[in-house]
Design a protein around this motif. Structure first.
Motif, PDB file in Angstrom:
ATOM      1  N   GLU A 194       0.822  -1.212   0.000  1.00 24.63           N
ATOM      2  CA  GLU A 194       0.000   0.000   0.000  1.00 24.63           C
ATOM      3  C   GLU A 194       0.858   1.265   0.000  1.00 24.63           C
ATOM      4  O   GLU A 194       0.422   2.321  -0.448  1.00 24.63           O
ATOM      5  CB  GLU A 194      -0.955   0.001   1.203  1.00 24.63           C
ATOM      6  N   GLU A 195       2.075   1.171   0.494  1.00 24.52           N
ATOM      7  CA  GLU A 195       2.965   2.332   0.553  1.00 24.52           C
ATOM      8  C   GLU A 195       3.436   2.790  -0.828  1.00 24.52           C
ATOM      9  O   GLU A 195       3.945   3.898  -0.966  1.00 24.52           O
ATOM     10  CB  GLU A 195       4.176   2.026   1.438  1.00 24.52           C
ATOM     11  N   PHE A 196       3.269   1.955  -1.840  1.00 24.69           N
ATOM     12  CA  PHE A 196       3.619   2.364  -3.194  1.00 24.69           C
ATOM     13  C   PHE A 196       2.626   3.394  -3.727  1.00 24.69           C
ATOM     14  O   PHE A 196       2.916   4.095  -4.690  1.00 24.69           O
ATOM     15  CB  PHE A 196       3.658   1.157  -4.142  1.00 24.69           C
ATOM     16  N   GLY A 197       1.448   3.488  -3.112  1.00 26.94           N
ATOM     17  CA  GLY A 197       0.458   4.480  -3.508  1.00 26.94           C
ATOM     18  C   GLY A 197      -0.309   4.141  -4.773  1.00 26.94           C
ATOM     19  O   GLY A 197      -0.774   5.036  -5.472  1.00 26.94           O
ATOM     20  N   MET A 198      -0.455   2.867  -5.062  1.00 28.84           N
ATOM     21  CA  MET A 198      -1.157   2.429  -6.271  1.00 28.84           C
ATOM     22  C   MET A 198      -2.625   2.161  -5.959  1.00 28.84           C
ATOM     23  O   MET A 198      -3.022   2.099  -4.798  1.00 28.84           O
ATOM     24  CB  MET A 198      -0.507   1.153  -6.804  1.00 28.84           C
ATOM     25  N   ASP A 199      -3.419   1.961  -7.010  1.00 26.50           N
ATOM     26  CA  ASP A 199      -4.822   1.601  -6.810  1.00 26.50           C
ATOM     27  C   ASP A 199      -4.895   0.179  -6.231  1.00 26.50           C
ATOM     28  O   ASP A 199      -3.928  -0.566  -6.250  1.00 26.50           O
ATOM     29  CB  ASP A 199      -5.612   1.711  -8.118  1.00 26.50           C
ATOM     30  N   THR A 215      12.981  -1.809 -11.696  1.00 23.56           N
ATOM     31  CA  THR A 215      12.238  -1.279 -12.838  1.00 23.56           C
ATOM     32  C   THR A 215      10.744  -1.217 -12.543  1.00 23.56           C
ATOM     33  O   THR A 215      10.081  -0.221 -12.855  1.00 23.56           O
ATOM     34  CB  THR A 215      12.477  -2.149 -14.089  1.00 23.56           C
ATOM     35  N   VAL A 216      10.207  -2.240 -11.924  1.00 23.90           N
ATOM     36  CA  VAL A 216       8.782  -2.260 -11.587  1.00 23.90           C
ATOM     37  C   VAL A 216       8.478  -1.215 -10.530  1.00 23.90           C
ATOM     38  O   VAL A 216       7.509  -0.457 -10.643  1.00 23.90           O
ATOM     39  CB  VAL A 216       8.361  -3.674 -11.121  1.00 23.90           C
ATOM     40  N   GLY A 217       9.299  -1.135  -9.500  1.00 17.90           N
ATOM     41  CA  GLY A 217       9.074  -0.167  -8.432  1.00 17.90           C
ATOM     42  C   GLY A 217       9.101   1.263  -8.922  1.00 17.90           C
ATOM     43  O   GLY A 217       8.255   2.078  -8.550  1.00 17.90           O
ATOM     44  N   ILE A 218      10.061   1.577  -9.775  1.00 20.10           N
ATOM     45  CA  ILE A 218      10.197   2.949 -10.258  1.00 20.10           C
ATOM     46  C   ILE A 218       8.996   3.342 -11.102  1.00 20.10           C
ATOM     47  O   ILE A 218       8.599   4.503 -11.148  1.00 20.10           O
ATOM     48  CB  ILE A 218      11.529   3.132 -11.025  1.00 20.10           C
ATOM     49  N   MET A 219       8.379   2.361 -11.767  1.00 20.45           N
ATOM     50  CA  MET A 219       7.218   2.655 -12.609  1.00 20.45           C
ATOM     51  C   MET A 219       5.912   2.668 -11.819  1.00 20.45           C
ATOM     52  O   MET A 219       4.963   3.338 -12.220  1.00 20.45           O
ATOM     53  CB  MET A 219       7.114   1.638 -13.733  1.00 20.45           C
ATOM     54  N   GLU A 275       5.529   3.216  -8.259  1.00 18.73           N
ATOM     55  CA  GLU A 275       5.415   4.061  -7.074  1.00 18.73           C
ATOM     56  C   GLU A 275       4.783   5.403  -7.443  1.00 18.73           C
ATOM     57  O   GLU A 275       5.221   6.079  -8.362  1.00 18.73           O
ATOM     58  CB  GLU A 275       6.785   4.293  -6.445  1.00 18.73           C
ATOM     59  N   ALA A 276       3.753   5.774  -6.716  1.00 15.97           N
ATOM     60  CA  ALA A 276       3.072   7.048  -6.950  1.00 15.97           C
ATOM     61  C   ALA A 276       3.871   8.180  -6.321  1.00 15.97           C
ATOM     62  O   ALA A 276       4.603   7.982  -5.358  1.00 15.97           O
ATOM     63  CB  ALA A 276       1.670   6.991  -6.355  1.00 15.97           C
ATOM     64  N   GLY A 277       3.703   9.367  -6.873  1.00 14.24           N
ATOM     65  CA  GLY A 277       4.438  10.532  -6.374  1.00 14.24           C
ATOM     66  C   GLY A 277       3.973  10.999  -5.009  1.00 14.24           C
ATOM     67  O   GLY A 277       4.747  11.288  -4.131  1.00 14.24           O
ATOM     68  N   GLY A 278       2.670  11.088  -4.819  1.00 18.70           N
ATOM     69  CA  GLY A 278       2.131  11.572  -3.556  1.00 18.70           C
ATOM     70  C   GLY A 278       2.416  13.052  -3.348  1.00 18.70           C
ATOM     71  O   GLY A 278       3.262  13.642  -4.006  1.00 18.70           O
ATOM     72  N   GLY A 279       1.695  13.664  -2.475  1.00 20.27           N
ATOM     73  CA  GLY A 279       1.923  15.076  -2.162  1.00 20.27           C
ATOM     74  C   GLY A 279       1.795  15.986  -3.372  1.00 20.27           C
ATOM     75  O   GLY A 279       2.417  17.034  -3.418  1.00 20.27           O
ATOM     76  N   GLY A 280       1.002  15.607  -4.349  1.00 23.89           N
ATOM     77  CA  GLY A 280       0.806  16.438  -5.524  1.00 23.89           C
ATOM     78  C   GLY A 280       1.896  16.314  -6.577  1.00 23.89           C
ATOM     79  O   GLY A 280       1.852  16.981  -7.598  1.00 23.89           O
ATOM     80  N   ARG A 281       2.897  15.462  -6.325  1.00 25.39           N
ATOM     81  CA  ARG A 281       3.980  15.292  -7.301  1.00 25.39           C
ATOM     82  C   ARG A 281       3.560  14.331  -8.385  1.00 25.39           C
ATOM     83  O   ARG A 281       2.843  13.366  -8.146  1.00 25.39           O
ATOM     84  CB  ARG A 281       5.242  14.752  -6.616  1.00 25.39           C
ATOM     85  N   ILE A 282       4.020  14.583  -9.588  1.00 23.72           N
ATOM     86  CA  ILE A 282       3.735  13.686 -10.706  1.00 23.72           C
ATOM     87  C   ILE A 282       4.659  12.491 -10.643  1.00 23.72           C
ATOM     88  O   ILE A 282       4.278  11.366 -10.903  1.00 23.72           O
ATOM     89  CB  ILE A 282       3.898  14.412 -12.045  1.00 23.72           C
ATOM     90  N   ASN A 300       7.660   9.932  -8.726  1.00 23.04           N
ATOM     91  CA  ASN A 300       7.918   9.374  -7.412  1.00 23.04           C
ATOM     92  C   ASN A 300       9.227   9.918  -6.833  1.00 23.04           C
ATOM     93  O   ASN A 300       9.939  10.680  -7.476  1.00 23.04           O
ATOM     94  CB  ASN A 300       7.884   7.846  -7.455  1.00 23.04           C
ATOM     95  N   ASN A 301       9.549   9.504  -5.634  1.00 26.00           N
ATOM     96  CA  ASN A 301      10.743   9.998  -4.943  1.00 26.00           C
ATOM     97  C   ASN A 301      12.041   9.578  -5.586  1.00 26.00           C
ATOM     98  O   ASN A 301      13.078  10.184  -5.357  1.00 26.00           O
ATOM     99  CB  ASN A 301      10.740   9.508  -3.489  1.00 26.00           C
ATOM    100  N   MET A 302      12.021   8.520  -6.384  1.00 29.93           N
ATOM    101  CA  MET A 302      13.251   7.986  -6.957  1.00 29.93           C
ATOM    102  C   MET A 302      13.591   8.585  -8.308  1.00 29.93           C
ATOM    103  O   MET A 302      14.642   8.321  -8.851  1.00 29.93           O
ATOM    104  CB  MET A 302      13.139   6.467  -7.083  1.00 29.93           C
ATOM    105  N   LEU A 303      12.715   9.392  -8.885  1.00 30.80           N
ATOM    106  CA  LEU A 303      12.996   9.993 -10.189  1.00 30.80           C
ATOM    107  C   LEU A 303      13.507  11.398 -10.033  1.00 30.80           C
ATOM    108  O   LEU A 303      13.146  12.154  -9.264  1.00 30.80           O
ATOM    109  CB  LEU A 303      11.755   9.987 -11.078  1.00 30.80           C
TER     110      LEU A 303
END
Length: 81
Positions: free
Chosen positions: A38-43, A63-67, A69-76, A78-81
């Motif tokens: 759930e921490e990935f922020g996906m549906d 590769t899967v995680g980077i694609m 993970e949701a940005g959260g906090g209004g970011r488009i 994620n934290n790793m990009l």
């Protein structure tokens, strides 16, 4: 999904190059490890599919995680990009 072939190639390349898990890279960059999908922020459907495929967040490939993970906090992005 129009990038399916290139995404699958990236996953195969990551496996061939023995990239570490997504959580390992998060930790390396000073971010907390995900302990629940759930921490990935996906549906809900994607979260459930990730849990079925990977079993635990530490098994998620970079590769899967980077694609996924949701940005959260209004970011488009994620934290790793």
């Amino acid at each position: 999904f129009f990038l399916r072939h290139s995404t699958l190639a990236a996953i195969r390349d990551g496996r061939a190059q023995r990239l570490r898990s997504f959580n390992d890279y998060r930790e390396f960059f000073g971010l907390p490890r995900h302990v629940a999908f759930e921490e990935f922020g996906m549906d809900a459907d994607t979260t459930r599919a990730m849990a079925e495929l990977y079993g635990e967040p530490d098994n998620v490939e970079y590769t899967v995680g980077i694609m996924c993970e949701a940005g959260g906090g209004g970011r488009i992005r994620n934290n790793m990009l």
